[in-house]
Design a protein around this motif. Sequence first.
Motif, PDB file in Angstrom:
ATOM      1  N   ASN A 180       0.827  -1.223   0.000  1.00 34.29           N
ATOM      2  CA  ASN A 180       0.000   0.000   0.000  1.00 34.29           C
ATOM      3  C   ASN A 180       0.854   1.264   0.000  1.00 34.29           C
ATOM      4  O   ASN A 180       0.327   2.356  -0.166  1.00 34.29           O
ATOM      5  CB  ASN A 180      -0.934   0.026   1.217  1.00 34.29           C
ATOM      6  CG  ASN A 180      -2.106  -0.916   1.047  1.00 34.29           C
ATOM      7  OD1 ASN A 180      -2.479  -1.238  -0.073  1.00 34.29           O
ATOM      8  ND2 ASN A 180      -2.683  -1.353   2.160  1.00 34.29           N
ATOM      9  N   HIS A 191      -1.023   3.432  -6.094  1.00 42.04           N
ATOM     10  CA  HIS A 191      -1.998   2.518  -6.706  1.00 42.04           C
ATOM     11  C   HIS A 191      -3.407   3.076  -6.650  1.00 42.04           C
ATOM     12  O   HIS A 191      -3.695   4.040  -5.941  1.00 42.04           O
ATOM     13  CB  HIS A 191      -1.961   1.157  -5.995  1.00 42.04           C
ATOM     14  CG  HIS A 191      -2.432   1.216  -4.563  1.00 42.04           C
ATOM     15  ND1 HIS A 191      -1.631   1.678  -3.527  1.00 42.04           N
ATOM     16  CD2 HIS A 191      -3.609   0.903  -3.984  1.00 42.04           C
ATOM     17  CE1 HIS A 191      -2.309   1.634  -2.387  1.00 42.04           C
ATOM     18  NE2 HIS A 191      -3.523   1.172  -2.640  1.00 42.04           N
ATOM     19  N   ASP A 245      -7.112   1.382  -5.783  1.00 41.28           N
ATOM     20  CA  ASP A 245      -7.614   0.142  -5.185  1.00 41.28           C
ATOM     21  C   ASP A 245      -8.353  -0.700  -6.233  1.00 41.28           C
ATOM     22  O   ASP A 245      -9.169  -0.181  -7.006  1.00 41.28           O
ATOM     23  CB  ASP A 245      -8.581   0.455  -4.031  1.00 41.28           C
ATOM     24  CG  ASP A 245      -7.853   1.038  -2.830  1.00 41.28           C
ATOM     25  OD1 ASP A 245      -6.652   0.772  -2.673  1.00 41.28           O
ATOM     26  OD2 ASP A 245      -8.518   1.770  -2.054  1.00 41.28           O
ATOM     27  N   HIS A 299      -3.099   6.627  -4.768  1.00 41.54           N
ATOM     28  CA  HIS A 299      -2.746   6.898  -3.378  1.00 41.54           C
ATOM     29  C   HIS A 299      -1.651   5.931  -2.935  1.00 41.54           C
ATOM     30  O   HIS A 299      -1.416   4.896  -3.562  1.00 41.54           O
ATOM     31  CB  HIS A 299      -3.965   6.812  -2.454  1.00 41.54           C
ATOM     32  CG  HIS A 299      -4.587   5.448  -2.400  1.00 41.54           C
ATOM     33  ND1 HIS A 299      -5.447   4.990  -3.372  1.00 41.54           N
ATOM     34  CD2 HIS A 299      -4.473   4.432  -1.501  1.00 41.54           C
ATOM     35  CE1 HIS A 299      -5.839   3.759  -3.070  1.00 41.54           C
ATOM     36  NE2 HIS A 299      -5.254   3.395  -1.949  1.00 41.54           N
ATOM     37  N   ARG A 310     -10.894  -0.359   5.701  1.00 42.09           N
ATOM     38  CA  ARG A 310     -11.361   0.209   4.431  1.00 42.09           C
ATOM     39  C   ARG A 310     -12.567  -0.538   3.903  1.00 42.09           C
ATOM     40  O   ARG A 310     -12.655  -1.764   4.018  1.00 42.09           O
ATOM     41  CB  ARG A 310     -10.238   0.179   3.384  1.00 42.09           C
ATOM     42  CG  ARG A 310     -10.721   0.596   2.012  1.00 42.09           C
ATOM     43  CD  ARG A 310      -9.595   1.017   1.117  1.00 42.09           C
ATOM     44  NE  ARG A 310      -8.629  -0.022   0.820  1.00 42.09           N
ATOM     45  CZ  ARG A 310      -8.826  -1.015  -0.050  1.00 42.09           C
ATOM     46  NH1 ARG A 310      -9.974  -1.149  -0.686  1.00 42.09           N
ATOM     47  NH2 ARG A 310      -7.854  -1.892  -0.266  1.00 42.09           N
TER      48      ARG A 310
HETATM   49 MN    MN Z   1      -5.159   1.348  -1.324  1.00 38.31          MN
END
Ligand code: MN
Length: 286
Positions: A110, A114, A116, A263, A278
Amino acid sequence: MSLQLKVLHPELAVEVGGVDLRQPLGGDTLAELQSTLARYPVLVFHGQKLSDDEHAAFTRSFGPIDAGLLLASKRKTRLTNTDVIDLANIDADGKVLEAGNARNVSLLANQLWHSDSSFKSPRAQYSVLCGVDLPGDGGDTEFADQRAAYDALPDAMKARIGSLVAEHWAFHSRNMLGGADFTPEGMAALPPVDWPIVDTIPESGRKTLFIGVHTRAIHGLPTAEARLLLMDLLEHATQRQFVYRHVWRNDDVVMWDNRCTLHRGRPYDLTKRRELRRCTTEYAAA
Ligand code: MN
Ligand code: OGA
């Protein structure tokens, strides 16, 4: 207009007050949040302590829930609501993961730029990230505006990439970091998918780049040329003027549009707890 907005980055990020995310959203509030997201694809809410069910219910008001990497992993989660993804560096006993733990590879991935779930179809629309317990020092999250990045490209580059299609693969980033603990069956559940490098966001009509660390190839280009082009585009797309950096407080909620932002997390002391959760929606048009 009942929401209170405070701009954090001229085109990219805005702090939103005047709404309690624990309550079901009225139609007007939902429409206001959607139109705010069309203009500012990163929303920041402070002081929103959500249960997992409230987190999932809020997210679900924007579309069906995206399972993301859970499709490839049967790992037991500490959470009871399976719509919410546990991003804590904590094992089932509540202890911080040991250095070198394979689960940490996915968390550390992370920290690479990238979008998501760009590695699956349908891909993601909005992510809603709740900051539960943050280390206080390090571990910020950065967002890069891919519409502004597209607009700033030279015309020759816009022409070159206008009809290119990239291949996104979930495990490309994990492999770059030395591999994670996915089984062959899990990996088979998330085969590579194709997405155009340039997309248009329907709500704003704005063109956007759609790249990031899950891209591993471009159709019609030799791999080496494709990867160099993707690296060049990523370098361009993540210049500081396109970036908002979020410094977390506990009980912050940050929501973003994965179609037009990238992000990444920033480094932190891996011996300290960092707990985020998330919940993400699928992009119905994709
Ligand atoms: Mn992410
Ligand atoms: C995510 C993510 C970054 C971070 O939640 O999707 O990439 O800072 N998080 O933890």
